[in-house]
Every structure is written in structure tokens, then in C-alpha cells.
Design a protein around this motif. Structure first.
Motif, PDB file in Angstrom:
ATOM      1  N   PHE A  70      14.907  -8.944   5.071  1.00  0.00           N
ATOM      2  CA  PHE A  70      14.211  -9.777   3.936  1.00  0.00           C
ATOM      3  C   PHE A  70      12.950  -9.235   3.733  1.00  0.00           C
ATOM      4  CE2 PHE A  70      11.300 -13.554   4.038  1.00  0.00           C
ATOM      5  CZ  PHE A  70      11.451 -13.818   2.949  1.00  0.00           C
ATOM      6  N   PHE A  71      12.787  -9.039   2.414  1.00  0.00           N
ATOM      7  CA  PHE A  71      11.183  -8.770   1.842  1.00  0.00           C
ATOM      8  C   PHE A  71      10.692  -9.829   1.094  1.00  0.00           C
ATOM      9  CE2 PHE A  71      13.790  -4.740   2.731  1.00  0.00           C
ATOM     10  CZ  PHE A  71      12.624  -3.881   3.204  1.00  0.00           C
ATOM     11  N   GLU A  72       9.709 -10.496   1.550  1.00  0.00           N
ATOM     12  CA  GLU A  72       9.239 -11.790   0.946  1.00  0.00           C
ATOM     13  C   GLU A  72       8.309 -11.043  -0.259  1.00  0.00           C
ATOM     14  OE1 GLU A  72       6.034 -15.027   1.832  1.00  0.00           O
ATOM     15  OE2 GLU A  72       6.534 -13.861   3.467  1.00  0.00           O
ATOM     16  N   ASN A  73       8.484 -11.828  -1.053  1.00  0.00           N
ATOM     17  CA  ASN A  73       7.665 -11.658  -2.357  1.00  0.00           C
ATOM     18  C   ASN A  73       6.540 -12.431  -2.614  1.00  0.00           C
ATOM     19  OD1 ASN A  73       6.689 -11.499  -5.080  1.00  0.00           O
ATOM     20  ND2 ASN A  73       8.599 -11.927  -6.072  1.00  0.00           N
ATOM     21  N   PRO A  74       5.374 -12.099  -2.546  1.00  0.00           N
ATOM     22  CA  PRO A  74       3.974 -12.793  -2.452  1.00  0.00           C
ATOM     23  C   PRO A  74       3.665 -13.590  -3.598  1.00  0.00           C
ATOM     24  CG  PRO A  74       3.421 -10.623  -2.495  1.00  0.00           C
ATOM     25  CD  PRO A  74       5.094 -10.532  -2.302  1.00  0.00           C
ATOM     26  N   GLY A  75       4.398 -12.948  -4.789  1.00  0.00           N
ATOM     27  CA  GLY A  75       4.256 -13.542  -5.987  1.00  0.00           C
ATOM     28  C   GLY A  75       3.062 -12.632  -6.759  1.00  0.00           C
ATOM     29  N   GLY A  76       2.883 -13.004  -7.943  1.00  0.00           N
ATOM     30  CA  GLY A  76       1.730 -12.399  -8.706  1.00  0.00           C
ATOM     31  C   GLY A  76       2.089 -11.542  -9.939  1.00  0.00           C
ATOM     32  N   SER A  77       3.341 -10.938  -9.813  1.00  0.00           N
ATOM     33  CA  SER A  77       3.706 -10.194 -11.040  1.00  0.00           C
ATOM     34  C   SER A  77       5.021  -9.659 -10.974  1.00  0.00           C
ATOM     35  CB  SER A  77       2.795  -8.640 -10.743  1.00  0.00           C
ATOM     36  OG  SER A  77       3.455  -7.722  -9.892  1.00  0.00           O
ATOM     37  N   LYS A  78       5.649  -8.930 -11.851  1.00  0.00           N
ATOM     38  CA  LYS A  78       6.946  -8.724 -11.826  1.00  0.00           C
ATOM     39  C   LYS A  78       7.175  -7.304 -10.986  1.00  0.00           C
ATOM     40  CE  LYS A  78       6.474  -6.074 -16.382  1.00  0.00           C
ATOM     41  NZ  LYS A  78       7.136  -6.011 -17.638  1.00  0.00           N
ATOM     42  N   THR A  79       6.334  -6.886 -10.658  1.00  0.00           N
ATOM     43  CA  THR A  79       6.373  -5.702  -9.527  1.00  0.00           C
ATOM     44  C   THR A  79       5.655  -5.764  -8.570  1.00  0.00           C
ATOM     45  OG1 THR A  79       4.728  -4.198 -10.706  1.00  0.00           O
ATOM     46  CG2 THR A  79       7.235  -3.914 -11.203  1.00  0.00           C
ATOM     47  N   VAL A  81       3.890  -6.458  -4.566  1.00  0.00           N
ATOM     48  CA  VAL A  81       3.788  -5.503  -3.219  1.00  0.00           C
ATOM     49  C   VAL A  81       4.560  -6.540  -2.094  1.00  0.00           C
ATOM     50  CG1 VAL A  81       2.413  -4.368  -1.538  1.00  0.00           C
ATOM     51  CG2 VAL A  81       1.704  -4.248  -3.993  1.00  0.00           C
ATOM     52  N   PHE A  82       5.750  -6.227  -1.870  1.00  0.00           N
ATOM     53  CA  PHE A  82       6.371  -7.013  -1.062  1.00  0.00           C
ATOM     54  C   PHE A  82       5.904  -6.991   0.636  1.00  0.00           C
ATOM     55  CE2 PHE A  82       9.039  -6.505  -4.272  1.00  0.00           C
ATOM     56  CZ  PHE A  82       9.975  -7.758  -4.461  1.00  0.00           C
ATOM     57  N   LYS A  83       6.187  -7.810   1.375  1.00  0.00           N
ATOM     58  CA  LYS A  83       5.672  -7.888   2.693  1.00  0.00           C
ATOM     59  C   LYS A  83       6.791  -7.123   3.254  1.00  0.00           C
ATOM     60  CE  LYS A  83       2.404 -11.114   2.668  1.00  0.00           C
ATOM     61  NZ  LYS A  83       1.213 -10.677   3.003  1.00  0.00           N
ATOM     62  N   PRO A  84       6.570  -6.440   4.538  1.00  0.00           N
ATOM     63  CA  PRO A  84       7.570  -5.687   5.298  1.00  0.00           C
ATOM     64  C   PRO A  84       8.764  -6.286   5.338  1.00  0.00           C
ATOM     65  CG  PRO A  84       5.161  -5.394   6.306  1.00  0.00           C
ATOM     66  CD  PRO A  84       5.244  -6.713   5.242  1.00  0.00           C
ATOM     67  N   GLY A  85       9.745  -5.515   5.563  1.00  0.00           N
ATOM     68  CA  GLY A  85      11.298  -5.890   5.793  1.00  0.00           C
ATOM     69  C   GLY A  85      11.443  -6.620   7.049  1.00  0.00           C
ATOM     70  N   GLN A 312       5.954  -2.029  -1.063  1.00  0.00           N
ATOM     71  CA  GLN A 312       5.605  -3.011   0.158  1.00  0.00           C
ATOM     72  C   GLN A 312       4.397  -2.490   1.092  1.00  0.00           C
ATOM     73  OE1 GLN A 312       9.205  -1.441   2.799  1.00  0.00           O
ATOM     74  NE2 GLN A 312       7.588  -1.750   4.355  1.00  0.00           N
ATOM     75  N   GLU A 313       4.122  -3.415   1.766  1.00  0.00           N
ATOM     76  CA  GLU A 313       2.999  -3.168   2.783  1.00  0.00           C
ATOM     77  C   GLU A 313       3.500  -2.184   3.708  1.00  0.00           C
ATOM     78  OE1 GLU A 313       1.824  -6.926   4.203  1.00  0.00           O
ATOM     79  OE2 GLU A 313       0.921  -7.827   2.338  1.00  0.00           O
ATOM     80  N   ALA A 314       2.851  -1.206   4.092  1.00  0.00           N
ATOM     81  CA  ALA A 314       3.323  -0.064   4.731  1.00  0.00           C
ATOM     82  C   ALA A 314       3.596  -0.556   6.124  1.00  0.00           C
ATOM     83  CB  ALA A 314       2.188   1.226   4.952  1.00  0.00           C
TER      84      ALA A 314
END
Length: 641
Positions: A70-79, A81-85, A312-314
Motif C-alpha cells: 500500500f502506497f498512500e497518496n498524500p494528495g495535492g497533484s496528479k503525480t 509523492v507517495f508514502k513508502p510502501g 515516493q519518499e525514499a
């Protein structure tokens, strides 16, 4: 407790995998990298956490990272930066997301997926053999529910990747033409009824059954905005095929195929249609073989933008799939960096930013040579397993000052089995490279053909060995210059000396074996011993596609003053240097003893790739392993201080 919360609690990844084996972290807060899972990404875009935006679930194989994340979408744009899986379930190949949000695998649906994940499957009531038989050669088997004919009842659509005509291996003629058939990718639909489904029948386009190049990943949606359902298929390679519906919503009729312009970076692509950007038309979310996932935007009327790979966040250091690392101080700043190849054929530089233990890492950077990004690919005829592997390169390498000018060069093998070197024409701190040059045998050597199963003949004196195996530059005995340790065309491990012109001297026929082993001197393509006793060290006796695939490094692992071997296996095997027999100033024979794997953890479905590092700078080499999932695994040497 909800499924999400329960899964996060039960499946949160541990730092240690087994014993002292650890997955390497970036240790770099604020760094952004490509979103990635293990080997092969199957995306499921959905609002998994119920906060109103689309997240990404991605199911992925690749030992040992396999699972559903599960990669959480923090929102804000169509691309975003997801949270780590975060792992939330087991791996499911062929998992699909239907337009109505239903998750399916072959013959099963998971109607309560958000609450129970894969734990409560419901049978669909059909089996693949009910409508498609292929002598066990079905690889893609992708089931979805969709109202195909617009009657208000959900129907069933199935994509089948069929390999029966293609076969698998070693089917080129002398011109490099594939003599077996192509991959097939068929699409079926079955009308929904009150009691289940009618027998599936082929979907036709232009009067013929839909048939793309393997793994069709069918997506039925109104891509051109005219009110009916069109069809977009993926394939085993990198492209998309569009079938426009020229009929109606209730009586679909599909035009002949049209290739779309976007191409994915790699292959084994898995597109899923969803309105990702909320603009009213269906886009494509597409997984790649190396675990990345891309957004392919529908610009309107079935015109699509080029893929944009999600970020994603590294968290964990990753470089594609089947990563082949080498520990080396690449920028001459006193700490060990990582240079690595991968399945896509790239070579990357992963910089050690602080010399710490553990280090802080930069994002991977692709290396260039001759002014272009290095990427070796098979193309239509470079893989012995056929043109379906066109975008794979399987680069594996070593780093050494091959031409004795004080600068580190790259020695590289690949899917072709051609050993090349990239000469460093930069500096120690800022290496840059000339274009690849073939490694050559010394002019006085006899003819040196490549493997017998290659359809092509090496050019004059060109060094060709088995595919996907390490060309290890190492100073085994004191010449003041490295030698090249690699398997030959028959799979025997050989030590080649350089000539004064940096070419290789082939061991003459009848020369006593330099490298031998006990108790196992021969392994098969799955890295299992198949011959006992002391004999020439044959790392692979397989032919064609079963050849090669061996990765190794030479290091004094047991700290007894001589060089041992660390060789890929289900993890990594330690071959201890037990005897050395001298002939003048050179070793006539070295005998190794296979001490078995260094860890019980299974790190390979395909292969691992060992190297060493000394991040704590105690003078004792520790083990760094590249795995098929594209991640790196670290184990302290038991003798480390």
C-alpha cells in the motif's frame, strides 16, 4: 480492527530478514525516488484508506520482497509523492482491478477486498480450461468484470497470454530470425446471466480475434469519449494497442488494431484503466517489470501522453530488478559507493554521501558513455530466449583500472554474452567514459568461438562468454594489473591474464585447471550442485537459456590470507580457498571447498549478485547482495570487528 490496520500491524517489515541480513535503507530524509516494489508490478489504483483520493496498491513478486504493498497518496497533484510502501497482503500474480472496483484473480473475485483482502475469495464458476487450452503454456491469465454489452449486467472478460507457438528457447536460424511463432495475447468475453456466465468467446476486431504480443491486460472503457466502450491492451513488451469501438454501447464492434505512441521504459507491462486525474476520461496506470508504476494520461479522444513514473519518499535502496552491485569508491572521496547493473540493461551510480555506518545514500544516477546513457538491450535477436526479451539487458560488471592509467574503468557483460569495457576518459573524482569497446583476445591466440548455441559468430578475437554472468576484474596474483575471472563458453571458471595491450590471454589447450572445487564442481542453471569430487570448477553446465546466470566475487572472506569466492545461489555460497599449487610465479591450481550458503534466507527465484563493502572501515569485508527484487541486502562478516 479494519483489514488495513490489521495488515499494517501484522505485516510491517522487519529490519532484519534472517540472522544479520538487512535490507539497505537510504537513510536520507527528504529524498524522493521512483516508486518501486519488487519484480513485476501489478497496480490496483483505489481509495484504500478512505480519505477521498486514489492510492496505489501494488502486488509484486521478486524474492524476498514479494507481497502486496500500500502506497498512500498524500494528495495535492496528479503525480503525488507517495508514502513508502507498506505490506498489506501476499503476492497475487494476475491480480486485476475491474471498472466497478472489484478485485479479481483467475477464477475468483474478492468482493470484500477493502475489509478482508485476499482472505475471502468467491469462485466465479469458470475455469480457464473451459474455454482456452494451450498445453500448459498460459502465462498471463487476467480476469475482470465489466458490462461489455451495456445491458446492465456485469459480464466477464479474460486476457490470455499464450506461449505455445513461441516455445521458449534457442530457435534462431543462422540469420538471427526467430523460427518459432510469436507470443499470443487473446481476449475473451462471457455474457453475465442470473446464474453466472455463458461460455466465453473471443473478442473480435476487424473480423478477427484480438491477438496482441502476449499478456494482453485488457481494459474496456470509453477512451475516445463517444459513449461506448473501446479496448486498450498491453503486451509482454512495452507498448499499447487500441481497438476503437465503431459499433454502439450495446452492440460493440471493434476496428482493426492501432498502436498507441507511448512506450514504457521496460516490459512485462500491466496497464489498468482508471480516471486518475479526475478529468472525466480514463487514463492508464501501468506497472513495469522492474517494480515501477507510471501514469499514462489520456489527453482526450484516446490520445495519450508519455509515461510519468510515480515517485515516493525514499526508504529502501533500489535500482531496477536483478540488481548487480559492485562496492567501489567511485568519486574518490574515501568511502565506498555502489555501481550496479540491472535487468533493463542500465548501469547506475549510487553515491555514499557521508561515509557512515550505515551510509546515507543518494538516488541512483544512470551512467553515460560516449555522450549517451549506457543501456545494453537484446533487441530482436540478442537473447537466446527469443525476441520477447527485446528490452532486457541484464548488465553485470566489475570496476578496475584495466588500461593501467590510474582511472577506474567498467568491465561489462550482458544478455548478449559479449564482454565489453568502457574506458574512463575523465578523472578519479569525476569519471566519464568512451563508448563501449569489445574486450579482445590477444592476437596470437587460437580461434575462440562463443557458446555453441549462439546463432551469431563473434568478430575476430572478440571475447564472448555465456550470458548474464560476471566478468570479474581482480588481481588474483601479483602482476601489478588486474586479471579477468569469468566462466568460458562451456561454463568453466577461468582466470585470464592481460597482455601488454590489455587483451586477454586464453589458457592454452591441455593446461591444468587453474580453478577447481570440492565437494561440488558443477552446478546446474538453478545453482544446485550436480557433480561431486574434485574437478574443474564448472559453474554452469547448462546450454542456451539455461547457461550463464552466474554472479560472483573474489575476496578473502575468512581472513586467512588468500582469495575465496562468493557465488550466487539461493542466497550466496562461500567457496573457501583450501589449497594453492604454484608453478613458478603463478598458481597452477587452486582448490575451493563449497561451504554452502552464508545465510538460510532465500534471496533468489532467478539469481543474486554478491559484492563486498567495508562501511565500518574495520578492514574486514562485509557482504552486499543484489537480489532479483532490485533491493540490496547486507550482512556483516562473522569476523568483522
Amino acid at each position: 480492527m479494519s483489514f488495513l490496520k490489521t495488515s499494517l500491524f501484522l505485516l510491517a517489515p522487519a529490519v532484519l530478514l534472517a540472522g544479520d541480513l538487512e535490507r539497505i535503507r537510504y537513510n536520507h530524509p527528504g529524498l524522493v525516488v521512483d516508486l518501486g516494489v519488487g519484480l513485476w508490478a501489478w497496480p490496483l489504483p483505489m481509495d484504500y484508506d478512505g480519505d477521498g483520493d486514489l492510492d496505489l496498491l501494488v502486488s509484486s513478486g521478486g524474492v524476498p520482497y514479494e507481497g502486496t504493498y500500500f502506497f498512500e497518496n498524500p494528495g495535492g497533484s496528479k503525480t503525488p509523492v507517495f508514502k513508502p510502501g507498506v505490506p498489506v497482503g501476499d503476492y497475487r500474480t494476475n491480480v486485476q482491478l475491474s471498472p466497478d472496483g472489484t478485485v479479481t484473480t483467475p477464477g475468483k473475485t474478492y468482493p470484500d477486498f477493502l475489509s478482508s483482502g485476499f482472505d475471502q475469495p468467491q469462485p466465479i464458476g469458470l475455469e480457464t480450461d473451459d474455454f482456452h487450452t494451450s498445453e500448459g503454456r498460459v502465462r498471463a491469465n487476467q480476469w475482470k468484470r465489466v458490462d461489455y454489452d451495456g445491458d446492465g449486467v456485469l459480464d466477464l472478460v479474460v486476457g490470455i497470454g499464450d506461449w505455445a507457438d513461441y516455445g521458449w528457447d534457442d530457435a534462431y536460424n543462422e540469420k538471427g530470425e526467430w523460427t518459432n511463432g510469436p507470443l499470443h495475447g487473446y481476449v475473451y468475453w462471457a455474457r453475465g446471466t442470473d446464474g453466472g456466465y455463458e461460455k466465453p468467446q473471443p473478442v473480435e476486431a476487424g473480423g478477427e480475434p484480438v491477438d496482441v504480443y502476449g499478456m494482453p491486460s485488457p481494459n474496456f472503457a470509453d477512451f475516445d469519449g463517444d459513449g461506448d466502450l473501446d479496448l486498450i491492451c498491453g503486451e509482454f513488451l512495452d507498448g499499447f494497442t487500441y481497438f476503437e469501438n465503431e459499433g454502439t454501447r450495446t452492440d460493440p464492434k471493434y476496428k482493426k488494431s492501432k498502436r498507441l505512441s507511448p512506450r514504457m521504459d521496460l516490459q512485462m507491462i500491466t496497464p489498468v484503466s482508471v480516471d486518475w486525474d479526475g478529468d472525466g476520461d480514463p487514463d492508464l496506470i501501468v506497472g513495469d517489470e522492474d517494480g515501477r508504476v507510471a501514469f499514462v494520461e489520456n489527453l482526450g479522444k484516446a490520445k495519450f501522453a508519455d509515461p510519468v513514473y510515480f515517485q515516493q519518499e525514499a526508504e529502501y535502496v533500489k535500482f531496477g530488478a536483478l540488481i548487480t552491485p559492485v562496492g567501489f569508491d567511485w568519486d574518490d572521496d574515501g568511502d565506498e559507493d555502489i555501481i550496479a547493473g540491472n535487468s533493463a540493461g542500465y548501469i547506475g551510480f549510487i553515491e555514499n554521501l557521508d561515509g557512515g555506518d550505515p551510509p546515507k545514500w543518494a538516488a541512483p544516477v544512470h551512467l553515460e558513455a560516449g555522450g549517451e546513457r549506457i543501456r545494453i538491450q537484446a533487441g530482436n535477436s540478442g537473447s537466446i530466449q527469443g525476441p520477447a526479451e527485446a528490452k532486457w539487458g541484464y548488465t553485470t560488471l566489475s570496476v578496475a583500472d584495466w588500461d593501467d592509467d590510474g582511472l577506474p574503468d567498467l568491465i561489462v557483460n550482458s544478455i548478449w554474452g559479449k564482454v565489453v569495457w568502457f574506458r574512463n576518459i575523465g578523472t578519479k573524482k569525476e569519471p566519464s567514459f568512451a563508448a563501449a569497446a569489445p574486450m579482445k583476445y590477444y592476437a596470437g591466440m587460437p580461434a575462440t568461438p562463443g557458446p555453441a548455441w549462439n546463432w551469431w559468430t563473434p568478430s575476430e578475437r572478440e571475447v564472448v562468454t555465456q550470458w548474464r554472468t560476471t566478468p570479474l576484474a581482480v588481481e588474483w596474483y601479483s602482476l601489478g594489473r588486474p586479471q579477468l575471472l569469468m566462466i568460458d563458453a562451456e561454463g568453466y571458471l577461468r582466470l585470464f591474464r592481460p597482455s601488454e595491450h590489455y587483451e586477454l590471454l586464453w589458457p592454452p589447450p591441455g593446461t591444468p585447471p587453474v580453478l577447481t572445487a570440492r565437494p561440488h564442481s558443477q552446478w546446474d542453471s538453478k545453482h544446485r550442485p550436480i557433480e561431486s569430487g574434485v574437478g574443474s570448477l564448472r559453474l554452469n553446465a547448462g546450454t542456451a537459456g539455461k547457461s550463464g546466470r552466474r554472479k560472483f566475487t573474489a575476496v578473502d572472506w575468512d581472513q586467512d590470507g588468500d582469495l575465496d569466492l562468493l557465488v550466487n545461489s539461493v542466497s550466496v555460497n562461500f567457496l573457501s580457498n583450501e589449497e594453492e599449487h604454484w608453478a613458478g610465479s603463478e598458481w597452477e591450481r587452486v582448490v575451493f571447498e563449497d561451504k554452502g550458503p552464508v545465510t538460510d534466507e532465500v534471496l533468489a527465484g532467478h539469481t543474486t549478485s554478491p559484492t563486498t563493502a567495508d562501511w565500518n572501515q574495520d578492514g574486514v569485508p562485509d557482504l552486499l547482495i543484489g537480489a532479483e527484487d532490485g533491493f540490496l541486502y547486507y550482512m556483516k562478516n562473522p569476523r568483522s570487528k
